[in-house]
Design a protein around this motif. Sequence first.
Motif, PDB file in Angstrom:
ATOM      1  N   ALA A 147      58.427  -4.617  34.201  1.00  0.00           N
ATOM      2  CA  ALA A 147      57.897  -3.391  33.603  1.00  0.00           C
ATOM      3  C   ALA A 147      59.000  -2.589  32.920  1.00  0.00           C
ATOM      4  O   ALA A 147      58.762  -1.953  31.887  1.00  0.00           O
ATOM      5  N   TYR A 148      60.219  -2.619  33.482  1.00  0.00           N
ATOM      6  CA  TYR A 148      61.333  -1.919  32.856  1.00  0.00           C
ATOM      7  C   TYR A 148      61.602  -2.473  31.452  1.00  0.00           C
ATOM      8  O   TYR A 148      61.788  -1.718  30.495  1.00  0.00           O
ATOM      9  N   ILE A 149      61.633  -3.796  31.359  1.00  0.00           N
ATOM     10  CA  ILE A 149      61.894  -4.424  30.057  1.00  0.00           C
ATOM     11  C   ILE A 149      60.815  -4.025  29.065  1.00  0.00           C
ATOM     12  O   ILE A 149      61.085  -3.721  27.906  1.00  0.00           O
ATOM     13  N   THR A 150      59.571  -4.032  29.529  1.00  0.00           N
ATOM     14  CA  THR A 150      58.445  -3.728  28.652  1.00  0.00           C
ATOM     15  C   THR A 150      58.544  -2.322  28.072  1.00  0.00           C
ATOM     16  O   THR A 150      58.451  -2.127  26.850  1.00  0.00           O
ATOM     17  N   VAL A 151      58.727  -1.355  28.941  1.00  0.00           N
ATOM     18  CA  VAL A 151      58.776   0.040  28.489  1.00  0.00           C
ATOM     19  C   VAL A 151      59.951   0.271  27.542  1.00  0.00           C
ATOM     20  O   VAL A 151      59.802   0.905  26.480  1.00  0.00           O
TER      21      VAL A 151
END
Length: 426
Positions: A147-151
């Motif tokens: 999720a960190y990469i996505t955001v």
Amino acid sequence: MNTVTERKRLFSNVLSLLVLQGANYLLPLLTVPFLVRVLGVENFGLVAFITAVVMYFIIITDYGFNLTATRKVSLCRDNPQQLATLVSEVFWVRMLLCGLSLSVLTLLVLGIERFQSHAFAYYLAFGMVLGNALMPVWLFQGLERMAYITVLNIGARCVAVAGIFLLVRQPSDYWLVLLLNAFGYLLSGMVAVYIQIFRLKIPLHRPNIHTMLMQLRDGWHVFLSSISISFYTISSSVILGLFAGNVALGYFAAAEKLIAAVKGLTAPVMQAIFPAVSRKMVENQQAAFRFVKQVGLVMLVLLGLACLLLVWFAEPIVTLVLGPNYQASILLVQLLAITPVVVLLSNIFGVQLMLPLKLNKRYSQIYVVAALLSLTLALILVPLYAELGTVLTIISIELFVMLAMGFSVWRYLRLNTSITAEQSNV
């Protein structure tokens, strides 16, 4: 998966990567119809050439860590001290490689006239290399915190896309495209380092030359394969630009953008399952092979249908997305439509099976041979057939890689009697 928690985590990671991959391909794709019209074929090809050169340096700074370091993180993530040491080692190696890459770029700018004429643009684009080196995708992937990469990536790309629509107004603004893309990379990379240190509480230690050299040694075979891959992906654009010029490269680059969007349909799933497959190969090879087979079959069916639709509707898609001046890209799209399926099979055999089985050396050997074959074919076909020669080279080499990796897995299954007949059906 063995537990409900693991299933939920895998689903969350796949969903995050689906959103990320969709943004990675769809957001830039939104700018393609705008850029091909505003910049024109020649300057669009120039941007593609500069980006291709910079991608060499991104591959160098990655050094295969998105595979090798991801696997290591997944195995030591419950040991904070060991994890912090690993993260520091990989971070400083990437910074060292970034500095070396900048030195090489300077030599190219000083020594080659084609680079001298657009030196400023190359240095602007190099911001993508630094931003990519800062971004610890391998850490978030190994921790299964996608999720960190996505955001981060979606936020940065949205800024870049908005800047392109607002600021790029004429063909001479091509350098703004490079600057805005570099800014997006740098923004996401810096925020990612902040999250790593202050949110995940994984500090950066002082560099240790000995352990850095060990990381370089451990990642050598995957790096060799990664740099070899560039000879029939990135180098295709560079060779085409050198021999046929920016116009031919513009037609190819536009077609390749459409194909890249299709390739991205399955990439999030395959990327998300890699840590789980790596663990299962250690714990239970039967379960690992069965899991890869199940996921792979679903992805092949979905991607195959998408590629058939792309071939059938290539003309209206190209006309709509690229405009009437890119009719030369229609045939290129139709021919390249086979490559997403071939690349997916190569990923299944190579990344999902060969690497967890520690067939790293054979994996890299296949790509080295592919690189040499690609260079030979490109030097023969591109001067004769321009962008069509590039497409024929790419298709030939992708097929070779897929068949070679499939044969390697089959041979491993035949030679290892500890693997059951059920696994041999993969």
